[in-house]
Design a protein around this motif. Structure first.
Motif, PDB file in Angstrom:
ATOM      1  N   GLU A  40       0.755  -1.252  -0.090  1.00  0.00           N
ATOM      2  CA  GLU A  40      -0.080   0.003   0.055  1.00  0.00           C
ATOM      3  C   GLU A  40       0.701   1.181  -0.084  1.00  0.00           C
ATOM      4  O   GLU A  40       1.797   1.288   0.637  1.00  0.00           O
ATOM      5  CB  GLU A  40      -0.673   0.126   1.220  1.00  0.00           C
ATOM      6  N   LEU A  41       0.415   2.287  -0.571  1.00  0.00           N
ATOM      7  CA  LEU A  41       1.054   3.676  -0.540  1.00  0.00           C
ATOM      8  C   LEU A  41       0.870   4.261   0.913  1.00  0.00           C
ATOM      9  O   LEU A  41      -0.115   4.110   1.530  1.00  0.00           O
ATOM     10  CB  LEU A  41       0.217   4.632  -1.508  1.00  0.00           C
ATOM     11  N   SER A  42       2.180   4.521   1.502  1.00  0.00           N
ATOM     12  CA  SER A  42       2.056   5.546   2.348  1.00  0.00           C
ATOM     13  C   SER A  42       1.577   6.822   2.334  1.00  0.00           C
ATOM     14  O   SER A  42       1.193   7.275   1.406  1.00  0.00           O
ATOM     15  CB  SER A  42       3.333   5.359   3.224  1.00  0.00           C
ATOM     16  N   ASP A  43       1.245   7.653   3.419  1.00  0.00           N
ATOM     17  CA  ASP A  43       1.045   8.798   3.364  1.00  0.00           C
ATOM     18  C   ASP A  43       2.161   9.804   2.852  1.00  0.00           C
ATOM     19  O   ASP A  43       2.001  11.109   2.254  1.00  0.00           O
ATOM     20  CB  ASP A  43       0.289   9.632   4.800  1.00  0.00           C
ATOM     21  N   GLU A  44       3.228   9.356   3.127  1.00  0.00           N
ATOM     22  CA  GLU A  44       4.401  10.284   2.428  1.00  0.00           C
ATOM     23  C   GLU A  44       4.826   9.803   1.061  1.00  0.00           C
ATOM     24  O   GLU A  44       4.643   8.666   0.933  1.00  0.00           O
ATOM     25  CB  GLU A  44       5.607  10.142   3.805  1.00  0.00           C
ATOM     26  N   GLU A  46       6.914   8.337  -1.917  1.00  0.00           N
ATOM     27  CA  GLU A  46       7.954   7.539  -2.078  1.00  0.00           C
ATOM     28  C   GLU A  46       9.467   8.280  -2.630  1.00  0.00           C
ATOM     29  O   GLU A  46       9.223   9.188  -3.229  1.00  0.00           O
ATOM     30  CB  GLU A  46       7.375   6.381  -2.917  1.00  0.00           C
ATOM     31  N   GLN A  72      -4.517   8.519  -8.462  1.00  0.00           N
ATOM     32  CA  GLN A  72      -3.861   8.009  -7.206  1.00  0.00           C
ATOM     33  C   GLN A  72      -3.004   9.612  -7.118  1.00  0.00           C
ATOM     34  O   GLN A  72      -3.587  10.555  -6.774  1.00  0.00           O
ATOM     35  CB  GLN A  72      -2.871   7.135  -7.262  1.00  0.00           C
ATOM     36  N   ARG A  73      -1.904   9.414  -7.357  1.00  0.00           N
ATOM     37  CA  ARG A  73      -1.074  10.630  -7.049  1.00  0.00           C
ATOM     38  C   ARG A  73       0.162  10.943  -8.112  1.00  0.00           C
ATOM     39  O   ARG A  73       1.030   9.872  -8.519  1.00  0.00           O
ATOM     40  CB  ARG A  73       0.069  10.314  -5.646  1.00  0.00           C
ATOM     41  N   ASN A 222       2.281  16.942  -3.894  1.00  0.00           N
ATOM     42  CA  ASN A 222       2.084  18.061  -2.845  1.00  0.00           C
ATOM     43  C   ASN A 222       2.853  19.146  -3.334  1.00  0.00           C
ATOM     44  O   ASN A 222       4.225  19.121  -3.800  1.00  0.00           O
ATOM     45  CB  ASN A 222       2.721  17.671  -1.239  1.00  0.00           C
ATOM     46  N   SER A 267      12.905  13.745   4.648  1.00  0.00           N
ATOM     47  CA  SER A 267      12.746  12.360   4.595  1.00  0.00           C
ATOM     48  C   SER A 267      14.288  11.841   4.839  1.00  0.00           C
ATOM     49  O   SER A 267      15.015  12.663   4.878  1.00  0.00           O
ATOM     50  CB  SER A 267      12.281  11.744   3.077  1.00  0.00           C
TER      51      SER A 267
END
Length: 418
Positions: A40-44, A46, A72-73, A222, A267
């Motif tokens: 699954e994708l995380s909130d942060e 990749e 998605q993103r 973002n 990160s």
């Protein structure tokens, strides 16, 4: 024994796209060996991202996965700004500078690798002609005159008419078959991370050429964040990784000349070595290499994934052409030319090798030329380099050609990517 038409070793972006392309163009059965299933994708964001150009977007759209990716993103960018830290030279590219923009609003997209792979995996799972073999990796591969035999440690072996290595730069298949490679150590490491940018990314892909190597700021979904790819010496990479967050942030802000405002590391700062690899031949017997298994290039132009996706598109097209030509001929079963017409024939493989190795070699050469042109040199050469960039920046025809190349709209494109 499980029998398939095509066996793909590696279920990353390139291997999955090949499977879907073959299924779209033919009714051949495909198996993919990939023990590492998507997560699954995380909130942060990749750390590993790809710059997807127009040709690759069209390819993914024709595979039916672009809508899932775009939901998605992803982050489109309509501008590119490239400059040389050593002098005043700079280049600016904008989608509006392309006379034949084909109704496009951007130059490309920055997308996390996981987003693309997850969309492709879900599509493959839903395809009845694709089998995902996820329990364990292959243990052995044997090549017959007309078939490939692959075995696992515990599960049932597999037989196929053709095997494809899509298992990355350290390809297991390539090593098992002892396929020769040309190597060049760039003596650089790439540092990757996510950063916060005070002024936002402005829908722009930024790249500055520093004395140690290029630093790219790639816009993320973002609007205040970028993904960085910083190519530098192994010693400098190690030094930077030992600094605290504030010191790395200061270094990034200084390197970017404040064009994005204050830059703050958001990160971990990860590093990996950069090596050019190019297989002497992309085929051997009943085996063929695609993507990073066949070639790796310097990331300074962000074309590695696009090159691999076009490998997949090209191979699928050639398989399809030979498949339909073979099936459309009444003499195909017993005729004297049946071996050359078959979708897995030596003729098809030779066509693929000539097509894609030429494209890869051209890209390797171009990346080397760019890298060498920005290698630290004596002052007069630096001045000429800056003047050259300034001159190019004011020649629309040259800039248009460079934009087309970056978008993947030049060269010999497979039909599924047009």
């Amino acid at each position: 024994m499980q029998k398939y038409d095509l066996l793909i070793v590696g279920g990353g972006m390139v291997g999955l796209s090949l499977a879907l392309a073959v299924r779209k163009l033919t009714d051949l059965t495909v198996a993919i060996v990939e023990p590492h299933q998507p997560t699954e994708l995380s909130d942060e964001a990749e750390l590993r991202v790809s710059a997807i150009n127009a040709a690759s977007e069209q390819f993914l759209n024709n595979l039916g996965v672009w809508s899932a990716i775009s939901q998605q993103r992803l982050q489109p960018y309509s501008h590119m700004h490239v400059w040389d830290k050593a002098n005043i030279g700079a280049l600016d590219f904008d989608i509006n500078q392309l006379s034949d923009a084909r109704n496009r609003e951007n130059l490309g997209y920055i997308i996390e690798n996981k987003v693309i792979r997850n969309a492709l995996w879900q599509q493959a799972e839903a395809n009845n002609g694709i089998s995902l073999l996820t329990k364990e990796p292959l243990q052995n591969i044997a090549m017959g005159d007309h078939e490939v035999f692959a075995s696992f440690a515990s599960q049932m072996p597999v037989m196929a008419k053709l095997v494809v290595g899509a298992d990355g730069a350290n390809s297991w298949l390539r090593q098992q078959l002892d396929m020769a490679m040309a190597f060049r150590d760039y003596d650089n490491h790439a540092l990757v991370a996510t950063v916060d940018c005070q002024l936002g990314h402005q829908d722009t892909a930024w790249q500055v050429f520093l004395p140690e190597g290029p630093l790219a700021f790639l816009p993320l979904y973002n609007t205040n964040q970028c993904s960085i790819v910083w190519s530098t010496s192994p010693q400098e990479a190690e030094r930077l990784q030992q600094l605290d967050v504030s010191e790395v942030s200061k270094a990034l802000t200084a390197a970017s000349d404040g064009k994005l405002g204050q830059v703050t590391l958001a990160s971990d700062l990860q590093s990996y070595p950069l090596t050019m690899r190019l297989a002497h031949k992309f085929t051997k017997g009943r085996a063929v290499l695609i993507g990073d298994a066949a070639h790796t290039i310097h990331p300074l132009a962000g074309q590695g994934v696009n090159l691999g996706l076009q490998d997949a598109a090209s191979l699928a097209q050639l398989i399809s052409e030979h498949y339909h030509r073979d099936n459309g001929s009444q003499a195909s079963a017993n005729g004297p030319d049946s071996v050359n017409r078959a979708w897995h024939s030596d003729k098809m493989l030779n066509q693929y090798n000539r097509w894609r190795r030429a494209e890869a070699l051209e890209m390797v050469t171009a990346m080397e030329a760019i890298k060498q042109s920005f290698t630290p040199q004596i002052a007069p050469i630096k001045l000429l380099r800056g003047l050259g960039m300034g001159l190019i920046n004011h020649i629309p025809a040259v800039k248009q050609q460079m934009i087309k190349q970056a978008m993947g709209l030049s060269g010999d494109l497979p039909e599924i990517s047009q």
